[in-house]
Design a protein around this motif. Structure first.
Motif, mmCIF file in Angstrom:
data_model
loop_
_atom_site.group_PDB
_atom_site.id
_atom_site.type_symbol
_atom_site.label_atom_id
_atom_site.label_comp_id
_atom_site.label_asym_id
_atom_site.label_seq_id
_atom_site.Cartn_x
_atom_site.Cartn_y
_atom_site.Cartn_z
ATOM 1 N N UNK A 87 0.809 -1.209 0.000
ATOM 2 C CA UNK A 87 0.000 0.000 0.000
ATOM 3 C C UNK A 87 0.845 1.262 0.000
ATOM 4 N N UNK A 88 1.920 1.243 0.777
ATOM 5 C CA UNK A 88 2.833 2.385 0.824
ATOM 6 C C UNK A 88 3.441 2.641 -0.555
ATOM 7 N N UNK A 89 3.869 1.579 -1.208
ATOM 8 C CA UNK A 89 4.476 1.717 -2.535
ATOM 9 C C UNK A 89 3.449 2.184 -3.570
ATOM 10 N N UNK A 90 2.235 1.667 -3.472
ATOM 11 C CA UNK A 90 1.202 2.034 -4.445
ATOM 12 C C UNK A 90 0.832 3.506 -4.318
ATOM 13 N N UNK A 142 -7.005 -3.754 -0.370
ATOM 14 C CA UNK A 142 -6.742 -3.933 1.055
ATOM 15 C C UNK A 142 -5.396 -3.332 1.431
ATOM 16 N N UNK A 143 -4.403 -3.500 0.559
ATOM 17 C CA UNK A 143 -3.077 -2.949 0.822
ATOM 18 C C UNK A 143 -3.130 -1.428 0.929
ATOM 19 N N UNK A 144 -3.828 -0.798 0.002
ATOM 20 C CA UNK A 144 -3.956 0.661 0.047
ATOM 21 C C UNK A 144 -4.701 1.082 1.310
ATOM 22 N N UNK A 145 -5.750 0.339 1.659
ATOM 23 C CA UNK A 145 -6.500 0.653 2.873
ATOM 24 C C UNK A 145 -5.653 0.549 4.126
ATOM 25 N N UNK A 146 -4.767 -0.441 4.172
ATOM 26 C CA UNK A 146 -3.874 -0.581 5.322
ATOM 27 C C UNK A 146 -2.940 0.618 5.441
#
Length: 205
Positions: A87-90, A142-146
């Motif tokens: 998520x951080x990378x995106x 979900x990754x972005x949400x985290x």
């Protein structure tokens, strides 16, 4: 604007395929010490009374259950860290893509919310999904949400077992949906055939 099923796509001027910045992501979960994480898991098991006392104490069975549960908690935590890293990378990649769009005349207006149809930040997330990039089981939304929920990944000791086992997906989903709807609707998708980029694994192992 092109419509495919219930999907709406912005019209990109011309026929050229546009190169976007590479997505740089640490694909392996990064923790300083697995032994320390395991210790936190054992502490959590004890503090939350996660293993009920049997009527007839069996020390060997109790220790085995404790170890299995601790390993399971560690696995859940590592999955959380892995999602957070993605998520951080995106989000950083989206910021770079926005800069790229702003510097190219044919792309500049596609993200303007006062024009219709328009794309938005969530359109880049959908683009990643449309491109079927390999994520090793990581759910992109979900990754972005985290990452939206946590500025930095907290240590395992900050979580409850309920969050790690049951609540993290719903928390991440709510965060992502709230973020995605901050741009005025309707938000159109970016045609995947008009964009290309590389996904680069930044893990050292």
């Amino acid at each position: 604007m092109e419509i495919l099923g219930d999907r709406k796509f912005v019209e990109v001027p011309g026929t050229a395929t546009h190169e976007l910045p590479p997505l740089l992501v640490r694909m392996s979960p990064r923790v300083r010490s697995l032994e320390r994480v395991l210790g936190m898991a054992n502490d959590l098991i004890e503090q939350e009374d996660m293993i009920p006392l049997p009527a007839m104490p069996v020390e060997h069975d109790s220790e085995r259950r404790r170890m299995d549960l601790a390993v399971n908690l560690v696995d859940q935590y590592l999955a959380f860290v892995q999602h957070w890293q993605w998520g951080h990378s995106i989000l950083e990649w989206i910021r770079q893509c926005e800069t790229t769009f702003d510097t190219r005349l044919e792309l500049r207006n596609l993200l303007r919310a006062d024009l219709w149809p328009h794309a938005g930040r969530s359109s880049f997330v959908v683009l990643l999904e449309d491109k079927l990039i390999p994520t090793a089981g990581v759910e992109i939304e979900k990754a972005v949400g985290m990452r939206l929920t946590f500025r930095q990944p907290p240590p395992l000791k900050c979580f409850s077992d309920q969050f790690l086992f049951y609540l993290n997906s719903s928390v991440a989903h709510t965060a992502y949906q709230t973020w995605a709807h901050m741009i005025p609707s309707p938000v159109s998708s970016l045609p995947p055939e008009r964009f290309q980029f590389q996904v680069v694994n930044m893990s050292l192992d």
